[in-house]
Design an enzyme around this catalytic site. Structure first.
Site, PDB file in Angstrom:
ATOM      1  N   ARG A 196      -3.165  -9.139  -8.396  1.00 20.80           N
ATOM      2  CA  ARG A 196      -3.610 -10.526  -8.517  1.00 20.80           C
ATOM      3  C   ARG A 196      -5.046 -10.536  -9.020  1.00 20.80           C
ATOM      4  NH1 ARG A 196      -7.138 -10.434  -4.242  1.00 20.80           N
ATOM      5  NH2 ARG A 196      -6.512  -9.196  -2.423  1.00 20.80           N
ATOM      6  N   LYS A 243       0.822  -1.201   0.000  1.00 17.82           N
ATOM      7  CA  LYS A 243       0.000   0.000   0.000  1.00 17.82           C
ATOM      8  C   LYS A 243       0.865   1.265   0.000  1.00 17.82           C
ATOM      9  CE  LYS A 243      -3.911  -2.256   2.207  1.00 17.82           C
ATOM     10  NZ  LYS A 243      -3.385  -3.604   2.012  1.00 17.82           N
ATOM     11  N   GLU A 284      -5.252   1.387  -3.061  1.00 17.49           N
ATOM     12  CA  GLU A 284      -4.216   0.368  -3.228  1.00 17.49           C
ATOM     13  C   GLU A 284      -4.444  -0.372  -4.531  1.00 17.49           C
ATOM     14  OE1 GLU A 284      -4.978  -2.003   0.199  1.00 17.49           O
ATOM     15  OE2 GLU A 284      -6.580  -3.150  -0.753  1.00 17.49           O
ATOM     16  N   LYS A 306      -6.101   8.621   6.628  1.00 17.69           N
ATOM     17  CA  LYS A 306      -7.260   9.278   7.217  1.00 17.69           C
ATOM     18  C   LYS A 306      -8.472   8.387   6.993  1.00 17.69           C
ATOM     19  CE  LYS A 306      -9.884  12.556   8.929  1.00 17.69           C
ATOM     20  NZ  LYS A 306      -9.872  12.854  10.380  1.00 17.69           N
ATOM     21  N   PHE A 307      -9.245   8.120   8.040  1.00 19.20           N
ATOM     22  CA  PHE A 307     -10.426   7.279   7.908  1.00 19.20           C
ATOM     23  C   PHE A 307     -11.632   8.145   7.572  1.00 19.20           C
ATOM     24  CE2 PHE A 307     -14.197   5.179   9.812  1.00 19.20           C
ATOM     25  CZ  PHE A 307     -14.211   4.058   8.983  1.00 19.20           C
TER      26      PHE A 307
END
Length: 445
Positions: free
Chosen positions: A290, A116, A286, A200-201
């Site tokens: 895959r 990330k 992010e 930051k959420f």
């Protein structure tokens, strides 16, 4: 094309790869732990090799045993599925050193984008907006300082992880002191890397992701986007494609995803995850280097087989699709059927499946390794299978999913099926008013 590949995974994704490989005339080898000895992938693969006891770090994360199994069976390539070794650049590099093709991006791309922290740097270079946050945090003191600068609440995330593992929402300084070590330990347990970043959420947002395919030579296309906002504990429950975003915003996010993947000459299947706030601002979170659990909904609206594309790219056959060749039709929804009790905070419900009947009919797909008599081991993810539907419109897809859920019967463990029926009937969901806090604010679960 390869003559034989090894699948370094378990459950429904191992079975998913076996099915496409068989249609392509490619032999398969499946590795398994002693807990999965009687699993469907082991029973259906051309060959199977036990690589260790139930614990993941002794089996599905056991690189020497997996490589030995590939060399012993003459497998030319390894498909890692998702989770476990799928985003481990060291494993991909060791495959290359042993003359085995890793079916996925190069170790260099994985190192650049797979974490990330690295993904944030690449996004900035690609002029793609990111959530305010940090690189890898050295210790709890660094975390405390960063949180003070960013402002609570913050989100701790495993730099090497995915699937919601190693994530902690922290609202106070006191919470951060204990949560940091917990997040590190969870990251170490699931991904073998304790590195943690902070962002930051945002209290309410949509989770939208872009599916890309690249040939490693700068040719990258997108295969639409998915909305994965219905979640519990930062882990997805329901996914759908396409999203219900306004067309201009949708196209802007798709272009950003392609631009970022092209920046690193990405090869194979990849997913770029974005969050979209209530004001229509979007931020890159992010990249998952895959194939995703939810790739099925994108396959349903595009008519493409992503595993087939992965194998062709890895075998050096290139990516012959142009962006204008990708035609997206209709709407698809996926429900992850988990062995969990939604009434008890989604407590895992491992155990024996006494009987099972999956739905069928037009536009219904089931990806599952479960069968009557199968015992769900307690050592891994609680996923029993994925129920996927496709129809001409979102409204029709919701009706079809409700019908398919009601037709599906699993006797034994508690499952998430009753919850999904409620969601399909929910007026907020029906009109596309979905956010990651949907279960708390719109369903009271």
């Amino acid at each position: 094309m390869f003559k034989k590949i090894l699948i370094a995974n378990r459950g429904e994704i191992a079975l998913r790869v076996i099915r496409t490989a068989r249609e392509m005339g490619v032999k398969t080898v499946v590795v398994y732990s002693t807990a999965d000895e009687k699993s469907l992938p082991v029973l259906l693969a051309d060959e199977s090799v036990c690589v260790g006891p139930p614990a993941s770090n002794a089996s599905y994360l056991n690189i020497p045993n997996i490589l030995s199994a590939a060399l012993m069976t003459g497998a030319e390539a390894i498909h890692p599925g998702y989770g476990f070794m799928a985003e481990n650049p060291d494993f991909a590099e060791m495959c290359r050193e042993h003359g085995i093709v890793f079916i996925g991006p190069t170790p260099e791309s994985m190192r650049a984008l797979g974490s990330k922290a690295g993904g944030r740097d690449i996004a900035t270079q690609s002029k793609v907006p990111v959530v305010p946050g940090t690189g890898v945090l050295e210790d709890v003191d660094a975390a405390l300082l960063a949180a003070k600068q960013i402002g609570y609440p913050v989100l701790l995330k495993a730099s090497a992880g995915g699937g919601g593992r190693g994530q902690k929402v922290v609202r106070t300084q006191e919470e951060l002191r204990s949560a940091f070590g917990q997040a590190q330990e969870e990251a170490r347990l699931y991904f073998g890397d304790p590195a943690i970043i902070m962002e930051k959420f945002l209290e309410e947002f949509r989770h939208v992701e872009v599916q890309v395919m690249g040939d490693g030579q700068g040719h990258v296309i997108h295969i639409g986007e998915r909305d994965c906002s219905i979640q519990r504990r930062n882990q997805k429950l329901i996914e759908e494609a396409p999203s219900t975003l306004p067309e201009s915003l949708r196209q802007e996010i798709l272009d950003a995803g392609v631009r970022l993947a092209r920046h690193v000459n990405y090869a194979g299947a990849g997913t770029l995850e974005f969050i979209v706030d209530r004001d229509g601002n979007y931020y890159f979170m992010e990249m998952n280097t895959r194939i995703q659990v939810e790739h099925c909904v994108s396959e349903m609206i595009s008519g493409l087989d992503f595993v087939k594309l992965q194998l062709q790219i890895a075998a050096g056959e290139g990516l012959h699709l142009r962006q204008e060749d990708v035609r997206l039709r209709g709407h698809s929804i996926e429900c992850r059927i988990n062995a969990e009790d939604p009434d008890k905070d989604f407590r895992p419900a491992a155990g024996k499946i006494d009987d099972v009947h999956f739905a069928g009919g037009p536009g219904v797909r089931v990806d599952s390794h479960a069968y009557a008599g199968y015992v769900i081991p307690p050592h891994y993810d609680s996923l029993i299978g994925k129920l996927i539907v496709h129809h001409d419109s979102r409204e029709e897809a919701i009706a079809r999913m409700k019908r398919a859920l009601e037709e599906t019967v699993i006797h034994g463990p508690k499952t998430t099926i009753p919850l999904y029926v409620k969601i399909m009937e929910n007026p907020f969901y029906k009109r596309g008013a979905v956010m990651t806090n949907f279960l708390k604010t719109r369903l009271e679960v």
